[in-house]
Design an enzyme around this catalytic site. Sequence first.
Site, short mmCIF file in Angstrom:
data_model
loop_
_atom_site.label_atom_id
_atom_site.label_comp_id
_atom_site.label_asym_id
_atom_site.label_seq_id
_atom_site.Cartn_x
_atom_site.Cartn_y
_atom_site.Cartn_z
N PRO A 1 0.87 -1.24 0.13
CA PRO A 1 -0.18 0.02 -0.14
C PRO A 1 1.02 1.38 0.01
O PRO A 1 0.79 2.11 1.07
CB PRO A 1 -0.91 -0.24 1.24
N CYS A 2 1.50 1.64 -1.15
CA CYS A 2 2.37 2.85 -1.13
C CYS A 2 1.44 4.04 -1.23
O CYS A 2 1.77 5.21 -0.79
CB CYS A 2 2.83 2.93 -2.29
#
Length: 353
Positions: free
Chosen positions: A319-320
């Site tokens: 989850p950047c």
Amino acid sequence: MKTMDLLPPRETMYRALVNRDSSFEGIFYVGVRTTGIFCRPTCTAKKPARENVNFFGTLSEALHNGYRPCLRCQPMDPNGHPPELIERLRAEVERAPGGRLTDKELAAMSIDPSTARRQFKRHYGMTFQAYHRARRIGVALRDVRRGARVDEAKNGSGFESDSGFRDAFTKIFGETPTAAKTQAGLFAQRIDTPLGAMLAVADDKGLRLLEFVDRRAMERELSILRKRLRTNVVPGEHRHLDAVRLQLTDYFSGKSLAFDLPLAPVGSPFQLRAWELLCSIPVGQTRSYSWMAKKLGDVEMRRAVGRANGENMICIIIPCHRVIRADGTLCGYGGGLWRKKWLLDHERKMLRG
Ligand SMILES: [Zn+2]
């Protein structure tokens, strides 16, 4: 920016299409599977059968799904006709949608590359390169969906010139469709989501890539995978691709925001550490770049951290999008800021609900 779930119901759109209802202009575009062309709702061409249409909220989506603009209703041109230079450029793209036109080639056609770029961008809001890429990716990925084998994909897109499909396919996957079939290493599938089409790539080790197909980096990421793993990518089925498809559906519907499947990202030791750290950020929460840098051992590494996040090839699951500026503002997301905002809003909303 319109997402797919904001489109009117299919039935409403089909009715608008049959009635040539001009109040739906700009609300949706329609792709016709049997011809590979996309139109405005009011196109005067014969209306396609219900089962042969795909609806899109944006021009970009229609192009990335492999459709080319109709010459009769000119869906990309509000005034019904593109300027001459743009018409020439578009015709050149159709001669070889799988290729890439260099500045030198443009100059050889007596087209000034910078004028071409400026005009295209002003007229369509997308650069000429982005248009060409959208056509290339769209043509190559048209039938790369569940259950469609390479040879079927080839036959299924019979309206495309064979060489156009082959060139586009080779540019994206690195092999001709025939060669790809005989030495499969990595398997790829297209997955449609409310935020647009994505490409997923996996092998027995796990998921290698999950990327929005309109992202400029996608072609480069595929070539990194091919080189680093010394194998090719072939459209096909794999149990990890089934898993990611199901889990993405649950993620977008809010049924479950967690992912549980083996990930096998390819990157440098630093990138791998950064991506692993990203996975420790809980759903619905955010962290800053400094927080990441500190955790990775050096507060001064914020830039390197930002770069590693941008190079993440497994969107959403690694989850950047949960990393934001220290002051709380969003910045830098390869898939587009509107997607980052959508994902963060979605996670918060689903957690509250
Ligand atoms: Zn049309």
